[in-house]
Write a protein that holds these residues in place. Structure first.
Motif, PDB file in Angstrom:
ATOM      1  N   ARG A  22      17.901  26.006  20.986  1.00 40.55           N
ATOM      2  CA  ARG A  22      18.629  26.983  20.324  1.00 40.55           C
ATOM      3  C   ARG A  22      18.547  27.043  18.688  1.00 40.55           C
ATOM      4  O   ARG A  22      19.403  27.776  18.120  1.00 40.55           O
ATOM      5  CB  ARG A  22      20.002  27.184  20.780  1.00 40.55           C
ATOM      6  CG  ARG A  22      20.225  27.198  22.195  1.00 40.55           C
ATOM      7  CD  ARG A  22      19.715  28.618  22.854  1.00 40.55           C
ATOM      8  NE  ARG A  22      19.757  28.799  24.136  1.00 40.55           N
ATOM      9  CZ  ARG A  22      19.415  29.300  24.921  1.00 40.55           C
ATOM     10  NH1 ARG A  22      18.646  30.446  24.271  1.00 40.55           N
ATOM     11  NH2 ARG A  22      19.497  29.608  26.203  1.00 40.55           N
ATOM     12  N   GLU A  23      17.387  26.351  18.359  1.00 39.47           N
ATOM     13  CA  GLU A  23      17.476  26.219  16.765  1.00 39.47           C
ATOM     14  C   GLU A  23      17.131  27.446  15.955  1.00 39.47           C
ATOM     15  O   GLU A  23      17.790  27.712  14.997  1.00 39.47           O
ATOM     16  CB  GLU A  23      16.113  25.346  16.480  1.00 39.47           C
ATOM     17  CG  GLU A  23      16.012  24.944  15.076  1.00 39.47           C
ATOM     18  CD  GLU A  23      17.198  24.431  14.198  1.00 39.47           C
ATOM     19  OE1 GLU A  23      17.552  24.918  13.095  1.00 39.47           O
ATOM     20  OE2 GLU A  23      18.057  23.677  15.003  1.00 39.47           O
ATOM     21  N   ASP A  25      18.180  30.407  17.103  1.00 40.58           N
ATOM     22  CA  ASP A  25      19.536  31.091  17.127  1.00 40.58           C
ATOM     23  C   ASP A  25      20.485  30.588  16.069  1.00 40.58           C
ATOM     24  O   ASP A  25      21.225  31.414  15.068  1.00 40.58           O
ATOM     25  CB  ASP A  25      20.310  31.053  18.604  1.00 40.58           C
ATOM     26  CG  ASP A  25      19.628  31.497  19.546  1.00 40.58           C
ATOM     27  OD1 ASP A  25      18.812  32.623  19.440  1.00 40.58           O
ATOM     28  OD2 ASP A  25      19.735  31.159  20.598  1.00 40.58           O
ATOM     29  N   ARG A  26      20.314  29.227  15.759  1.00 40.26           N
ATOM     30  CA  ARG A  26      21.094  28.802  14.587  1.00 40.26           C
ATOM     31  C   ARG A  26      20.859  29.257  13.364  1.00 40.26           C
ATOM     32  O   ARG A  26      21.483  29.460  12.616  1.00 40.26           O
ATOM     33  CB  ARG A  26      20.928  27.174  14.782  1.00 40.26           C
ATOM     34  CG  ARG A  26      21.757  26.339  13.798  1.00 40.26           C
ATOM     35  CD  ARG A  26      21.574  24.880  13.871  1.00 40.26           C
ATOM     36  NE  ARG A  26      22.148  24.067  12.899  1.00 40.26           N
ATOM     37  CZ  ARG A  26      21.569  23.661  11.912  1.00 40.26           C
ATOM     38  NH1 ARG A  26      20.538  24.352  11.245  1.00 40.26           N
ATOM     39  NH2 ARG A  26      22.457  23.109  11.049  1.00 40.26           N
ATOM     40  N   TRP A  28      19.105  31.908  12.655  1.00 40.26           N
ATOM     41  CA  TRP A  28      19.636  33.257  12.665  1.00 40.26           C
ATOM     42  C   TRP A  28      21.131  33.599  11.939  1.00 40.26           C
ATOM     43  O   TRP A  28      21.503  34.191  11.177  1.00 40.26           O
ATOM     44  CB  TRP A  28      19.316  34.132  13.917  1.00 40.26           C
ATOM     45  CG  TRP A  28      19.507  35.646  13.421  1.00 40.26           C
ATOM     46  CD1 TRP A  28      18.618  36.553  13.265  1.00 40.26           C
ATOM     47  CD2 TRP A  28      20.867  36.359  13.771  1.00 40.26           C
ATOM     48  NE1 TRP A  28      19.347  37.741  13.208  1.00 40.26           N
ATOM     49  CE2 TRP A  28      20.602  37.529  13.555  1.00 40.26           C
ATOM     50  CE3 TRP A  28      22.003  35.636  14.390  1.00 40.26           C
ATOM     51  CZ2 TRP A  28      21.653  38.601  13.526  1.00 40.26           C
ATOM     52  CZ3 TRP A  28      22.936  36.744  14.613  1.00 40.26           C
ATOM     53  CH2 TRP A  28      22.755  38.264  14.127  1.00 40.26           C
ATOM     54  N   VAL A  29      21.925  32.746  12.747  1.00 39.80           N
ATOM     55  CA  VAL A  29      23.495  32.838  12.393  1.00 39.80           C
ATOM     56  C   VAL A  29      23.640  32.329  11.141  1.00 39.80           C
ATOM     57  O   VAL A  29      24.312  33.065  10.389  1.00 39.80           O
ATOM     58  CB  VAL A  29      24.106  32.033  13.663  1.00 39.80           C
ATOM     59  CG1 VAL A  29      25.707  31.774  13.180  1.00 39.80           C
ATOM     60  CG2 VAL A  29      24.134  32.654  14.757  1.00 39.80           C
ATOM     61  N   CYS A 129      27.739  25.072  17.006  1.00 40.73           N
ATOM     62  CA  CYS A 129      26.661  25.877  17.344  1.00 40.73           C
ATOM     63  C   CYS A 129      25.987  25.050  18.625  1.00 40.73           C
ATOM     64  O   CYS A 129      25.969  24.084  18.369  1.00 40.73           O
ATOM     65  CB  CYS A 129      25.731  25.992  16.341  1.00 40.73           C
ATOM     66  SG  CYS A 129      24.109  27.078  16.445  1.00 40.73           S
TER      67      CYS A 129
END
Length: 146
Positions: A22-23, A25-26, A28-29, A129
């Motif tokens: 999920r890197e 996604d991390r 992007w957040v 996260c």
């Protein structure tokens, strides 16, 4: 010899059958927080159970918190593991140590599986996260690193 020479390494972590990072996604957040598109309060919202698991069972990442900047030396940024799966009954949805996860994996029956969510948590600002989802199916002792 220093104190670090006396530390025993953690047992090897079993290789998952499938791992989803999920890197992205991390990243992007974090970019959206820095750009002001997402308020910090929406990402620094770890509840008591998550922060407690990180404090007791978590391992320091050795990195600064990407949100509040808490230094790596403080050990505030940690990873913790949460397990999920119908085969493990009441243990599903709970945080566990690596050694507990190894034991649970060793006790799976044929056809059983669990998913381990690796979560990054800051004890200082409550950033949290999901980093990775690891799926394990009925493992043999060879796969567990024994």
């Amino acid at each position: 010899m220093g104190v670090c020479a006396d530390l025993q390494p953690l047992p090897p972590v079993p290789e998952p059958d499938r791992s989803i990072s999920r890197e992205l996604d991390r990243r992007w957040v974090l970019r959206a927080v820095r750009a002001g598109e997402i308020p910090r309060s929406r990402v620094c919202d770890a509840d008591r159970a998550v922060t407690a698991s990180a404090e007791v069972l978590g391992t320091p990442t050795g990195r600064d918190c990407p949100v509040c900047g808490a230094s790596a030396a403080s050990g505030a940024l940690r990873t913790t593991q949460w397990i999920h799966g119908s085969a493990i009954g009441e243990k599903s949805g709970t945080a566990r140590s690596l050694s507990e996860i190894r034991h649970i994996l060793a006790s799976l029956s044929p056809g059983d599986d669990i998913t381990v969510h690796v979560v990054e948590v800051c004890l200082h600002c409550r950033w949290n996260c999901l980093l990775r989802e690891d799926r394990y199916e009925n493992q043999t002792e060879d796969q567990l690193g024994d």
